[in-house]
Design a protein around this motif. Structure first.
Motif, PDB file in Angstrom:
ATOM      1  N   SER A  31       0.837  -1.207   0.000  1.00 55.60           N
ATOM      2  CA  SER A  31       0.000   0.000   0.000  1.00 55.60           C
ATOM      3  C   SER A  31       0.869   1.253   0.000  1.00 55.60           C
ATOM      4  CB  SER A  31      -0.964  -0.009   1.181  1.00 55.60           C
ATOM      5  OG  SER A  31      -0.261   0.050   2.390  1.00 55.60           O
ATOM      6  N   ALA A  32       2.002   1.238   0.693  1.00 48.24           N
ATOM      7  CA  ALA A  32       2.915   2.386   0.679  1.00 48.24           C
ATOM      8  C   ALA A  32       3.475   2.598  -0.718  1.00 48.24           C
ATOM      9  CB  ALA A  32       4.047   2.179   1.681  1.00 48.24           C
ATOM     10  N   LEU A  33       3.796   1.511  -1.401  1.00 46.59           N
ATOM     11  CA  LEU A  33       4.317   1.590  -2.767  1.00 46.59           C
ATOM     12  C   LEU A  33       3.260   2.166  -3.712  1.00 46.59           C
ATOM     13  CD1 LEU A  33       6.764   0.886  -4.554  1.00 46.59           C
ATOM     14  CD2 LEU A  33       5.656  -1.293  -5.006  1.00 46.59           C
ATOM     15  N   VAL A  34       2.025   1.737  -3.569  1.00 45.79           N
ATOM     16  CA  VAL A  34       0.940   2.248  -4.407  1.00 45.79           C
ATOM     17  C   VAL A  34       0.711   3.728  -4.132  1.00 45.79           C
ATOM     18  CG1 VAL A  34      -1.557   2.101  -4.801  1.00 45.79           C
ATOM     19  CG2 VAL A  34      -0.194   0.030  -4.742  1.00 45.79           C
ATOM     20  N   ARG A  35       0.741   4.134  -2.863  1.00 45.57           N
ATOM     21  CA  ARG A  35       0.577   5.550  -2.520  1.00 45.57           C
ATOM     22  C   ARG A  35       1.696   6.390  -3.122  1.00 45.57           C
ATOM     23  NH1 ARG A  35      -0.949   3.844   2.660  1.00 45.57           N
ATOM     24  NH2 ARG A  35       1.184   4.167   3.382  1.00 45.57           N
ATOM     25  N   ALA A  36       2.920   5.912  -3.023  1.00 45.30           N
ATOM     26  CA  ALA A  36       4.057   6.663  -3.560  1.00 45.30           C
ATOM     27  C   ALA A  36       3.967   6.781  -5.083  1.00 45.30           C
ATOM     28  CB  ALA A  36       5.368   5.984  -3.164  1.00 45.30           C
ATOM     29  N   ALA A  37       3.581   5.703  -5.754  1.00 45.83           N
ATOM     30  CA  ALA A  37       3.454   5.734  -7.208  1.00 45.83           C
ATOM     31  C   ALA A  37       2.354   6.685  -7.649  1.00 45.83           C
ATOM     32  CB  ALA A  37       3.195   4.330  -7.745  1.00 45.83           C
ATOM     33  N   SER A  38       1.223   6.669  -6.945  1.00 47.19           N
ATOM     34  CA  SER A  38       0.127   7.562  -7.325  1.00 47.19           C
ATOM     35  C   SER A  38       0.496   9.014  -7.053  1.00 47.19           C
ATOM     36  CB  SER A  38      -1.165   7.181  -6.604  1.00 47.19           C
ATOM     37  OG  SER A  38      -1.055   7.400  -5.224  1.00 47.19           O
ATOM     38  N   GLN A  39       1.223   9.281  -5.969  1.00 48.91           N
ATOM     39  CA  GLN A  39       1.655  10.638  -5.677  1.00 48.91           C
ATOM     40  C   GLN A  39       2.658  11.114  -6.734  1.00 48.91           C
ATOM     41  OE1 GLN A  39       3.482  11.090  -1.845  1.00 48.91           O
ATOM     42  NE2 GLN A  39       3.519  13.318  -1.960  1.00 48.91           N
ATOM     43  N   ALA A  40       3.575  10.251  -7.147  1.00 53.50           N
ATOM     44  CA  ALA A  40       4.543  10.614  -8.190  1.00 53.50           C
ATOM     45  C   ALA A  40       3.838  10.888  -9.514  1.00 53.50           C
ATOM     46  CB  ALA A  40       5.572   9.501  -8.358  1.00 53.50           C
ATOM     47  N   TYR A  41       2.817  10.097  -9.823  1.00 55.78           N
ATOM     48  CA  TYR A  41       2.055  10.301 -11.055  1.00 55.78           C
ATOM     49  C   TYR A  41       1.318  11.644 -11.016  1.00 55.78           C
ATOM     50  CZ  TYR A  41      -1.184   9.497 -14.878  1.00 55.78           C
ATOM     51  OH  TYR A  41      -1.897   9.611 -16.041  1.00 55.78           O
ATOM     52  N   ARG A  42       0.705  11.961  -9.885  1.00 55.11           N
ATOM     53  CA  ARG A  42       0.015  13.249  -9.746  1.00 55.11           C
ATOM     54  C   ARG A  42       0.994  14.407  -9.910  1.00 55.11           C
ATOM     55  NH1 ARG A  42      -1.975  12.615  -4.432  1.00 55.11           N
ATOM     56  NH2 ARG A  42      -2.244  10.399  -4.569  1.00 55.11           N
ATOM     57  N   ALA A  48       3.805  18.546 -15.887  1.00 54.88           N
ATOM     58  CA  ALA A  48       3.516  18.594 -17.317  1.00 54.88           C
ATOM     59  C   ALA A  48       2.589  19.753 -17.645  1.00 54.88           C
ATOM     60  CB  ALA A  48       2.893  17.276 -17.769  1.00 54.88           C
ATOM     61  N   GLN A  49       1.640  20.033 -16.773  1.00 56.79           N
ATOM     62  CA  GLN A  49       0.733  21.156 -17.006  1.00 56.79           C
ATOM     63  C   GLN A  49       1.467  22.484 -16.887  1.00 56.79           C
ATOM     64  OE1 GLN A  49      -2.313  20.289 -14.169  1.00 56.79           O
ATOM     65  NE2 GLN A  49      -3.533  19.120 -15.618  1.00 56.79           N
ATOM     66  N   ARG A  50       2.413  22.551 -15.968  1.00 59.70           N
ATOM     67  CA  ARG A  50       3.188  23.789 -15.815  1.00 59.70           C
ATOM     68  C   ARG A  50       4.032  24.074 -17.043  1.00 59.70           C
ATOM     69  NH1 ARG A  50       5.436  22.829  -9.860  1.00 59.70           N
ATOM     70  NH2 ARG A  50       3.532  23.270  -8.719  1.00 59.70           N
ATOM     71  N   THR A  51       4.637  23.045 -17.609  1.00 58.65           N
ATOM     72  CA  THR A  51       5.536  23.249 -18.744  1.00 58.65           C
ATOM     73  C   THR A  51       4.817  23.231 -20.082  1.00 58.65           C
ATOM     74  OG1 THR A  51       6.027  20.885 -18.869  1.00 58.65           O
ATOM     75  CG2 THR A  51       7.504  22.254 -17.532  1.00 58.65           C
ATOM     76  N   VAL A  53       3.483  20.580 -21.593  1.00 57.55           N
ATOM     77  CA  VAL A  53       3.613  19.315 -22.308  1.00 57.55           C
ATOM     78  C   VAL A  53       2.244  18.716 -22.568  1.00 57.55           C
ATOM     79  CG1 VAL A  53       4.507  16.959 -22.142  1.00 57.55           C
ATOM     80  CG2 VAL A  53       5.911  18.866 -21.429  1.00 57.55           C
ATOM     81  N   ALA A  54       1.351  18.813 -21.595  1.00 60.93           N
ATOM     82  CA  ALA A  54       0.014  18.248 -21.768  1.00 60.93           C
ATOM     83  C   ALA A  54      -0.727  18.972 -22.885  1.00 60.93           C
ATOM     84  CB  ALA A  54      -0.769  18.347 -20.461  1.00 60.93           C
ATOM     85  N   ARG A  55      -0.571  20.287 -22.953  1.00 54.95           N
ATOM     86  CA  ARG A  55      -1.222  21.064 -24.006  1.00 54.95           C
ATOM     87  C   ARG A  55      -0.674  20.678 -25.375  1.00 54.95           C
ATOM     88  NH1 ARG A  55       0.698  25.814 -22.942  1.00 54.95           N
ATOM     89  NH2 ARG A  55      -0.001  25.658 -20.871  1.00 54.95           N
ATOM     90  N   GLU A  56       0.659  20.524 -25.474  1.00 54.13           N
ATOM     91  CA  GLU A  56       1.267  20.124 -26.743  1.00 54.13           C
ATOM     92  C   GLU A  56       0.792  18.740 -27.161  1.00 54.13           C
ATOM     93  OE1 GLU A  56       5.485  20.385 -26.903  1.00 54.13           O
ATOM     94  OE2 GLU A  56       5.506  22.415 -26.127  1.00 54.13           O
ATOM     95  N   ALA A  57       0.710  17.837 -26.214  1.00 53.54           N
ATOM     96  CA  ALA A  57       0.251  16.485 -26.530  1.00 53.54           C
ATOM     97  C   ALA A  57      -1.198  16.503 -26.995  1.00 53.54           C
ATOM     98  CB  ALA A  57       0.406  15.574 -25.316  1.00 53.54           C
ATOM     99  N   MET A  70       3.576  15.334 -28.697  1.00 52.09           N
ATOM    100  CA  MET A  70       4.636  14.994 -27.770  1.00 52.09           C
ATOM    101  C   MET A  70       5.790  14.278 -28.468  1.00 52.09           C
ATOM    102  SD  MET A  70       4.500  12.812 -24.246  1.00 52.09           S
ATOM    103  CE  MET A  70       3.219  13.809 -23.569  1.00 52.09           C
ATOM    104  N   PHE A  71       5.465  13.394 -29.398  1.00 50.80           N
ATOM    105  CA  PHE A  71       6.501  12.642 -30.090  1.00 50.80           C
ATOM    106  C   PHE A  71       6.645  13.069 -31.540  1.00 50.80           C
ATOM    107  CE2 PHE A  71       4.937   9.806 -26.723  1.00 50.80           C
ATOM    108  CZ  PHE A  71       6.090   9.779 -25.974  1.00 50.80           C
TER     109      PHE A  71
END
Length: 162
Positions: A31-42, A48-51, A53-57, A70-71
């Protein structure tokens, strides 16, 4: 039942207790691993929104995936190309090409491939800006530079004979 009575009851409960502790550790670690992965994804989404990248994609997907996604292949703007080469907007193509040669050669000797490719892409972008073909552009720039050199040498000779 007689077998259960023959075995001491403390052993059975310690084995059960150890397996429960191990299971709890695995669940807590997972559960700690899942929490850390979801926090890193967020956080990656926020970055990406700040830079942009999401808009370009999103723009690339809306445009059929070509061009600027993006690519997708990105084209350097003329302003960025001039900044990379260090020339003004009023520079002639001969000046642009001379600056390109100097930067390209210096990065070939002691620079990085990344910088060398940036310089090349900048020249390529300005080639399109000046509307010249690559082979023609090189020959024209060489001719302009040679004419400029001859003109300055000729001017010096003419002034000394007066």
């Amino acid at each position: 039942r007689s077998i259960d009575r023959a075995r001491p009851s403390g052993r059975r409960s310690s084995t059960t207790m150890a397996s429960r502790i191990l299971a709890n550790l695995l669940v807590a670690g997972g559960s700690a691993l899942v929490r850390a992965a979801s926090q890193a994804y967020r956080q990656a989404i926020v970055n990406a929104q700040r830079t942009g990248v999401a808009r370009e994609a999103a723009n690339g997907a809306a445009n059929g995936g070509g061009g600027g996604g993006m690519f997708g292949k990105k084209v350097m703007t003329a302003e960025e190309a001039r900044a990379v080469l260090g020339v003004d907007a009023s520079a002639t193509y001969a000046e642009v090409y001379a600056r390109y040669e100097k930067l390209f050669e210096s990065n070939a000797k002691q620079g990085t491939f990344y910088l060398q490719s940036k310089v090349f892409r900048a020249k390529e972008s300005l080639d399109a800006e000046y509307g010249v073909e690559t082979a023609e552009a090189h020959a024209e720039a060489e001719a302009e530079r040679a004419a400029g050199t001859q003109k300055s040498v000729g001017d010096g000779d003419a002034s000394s004979t007066k």
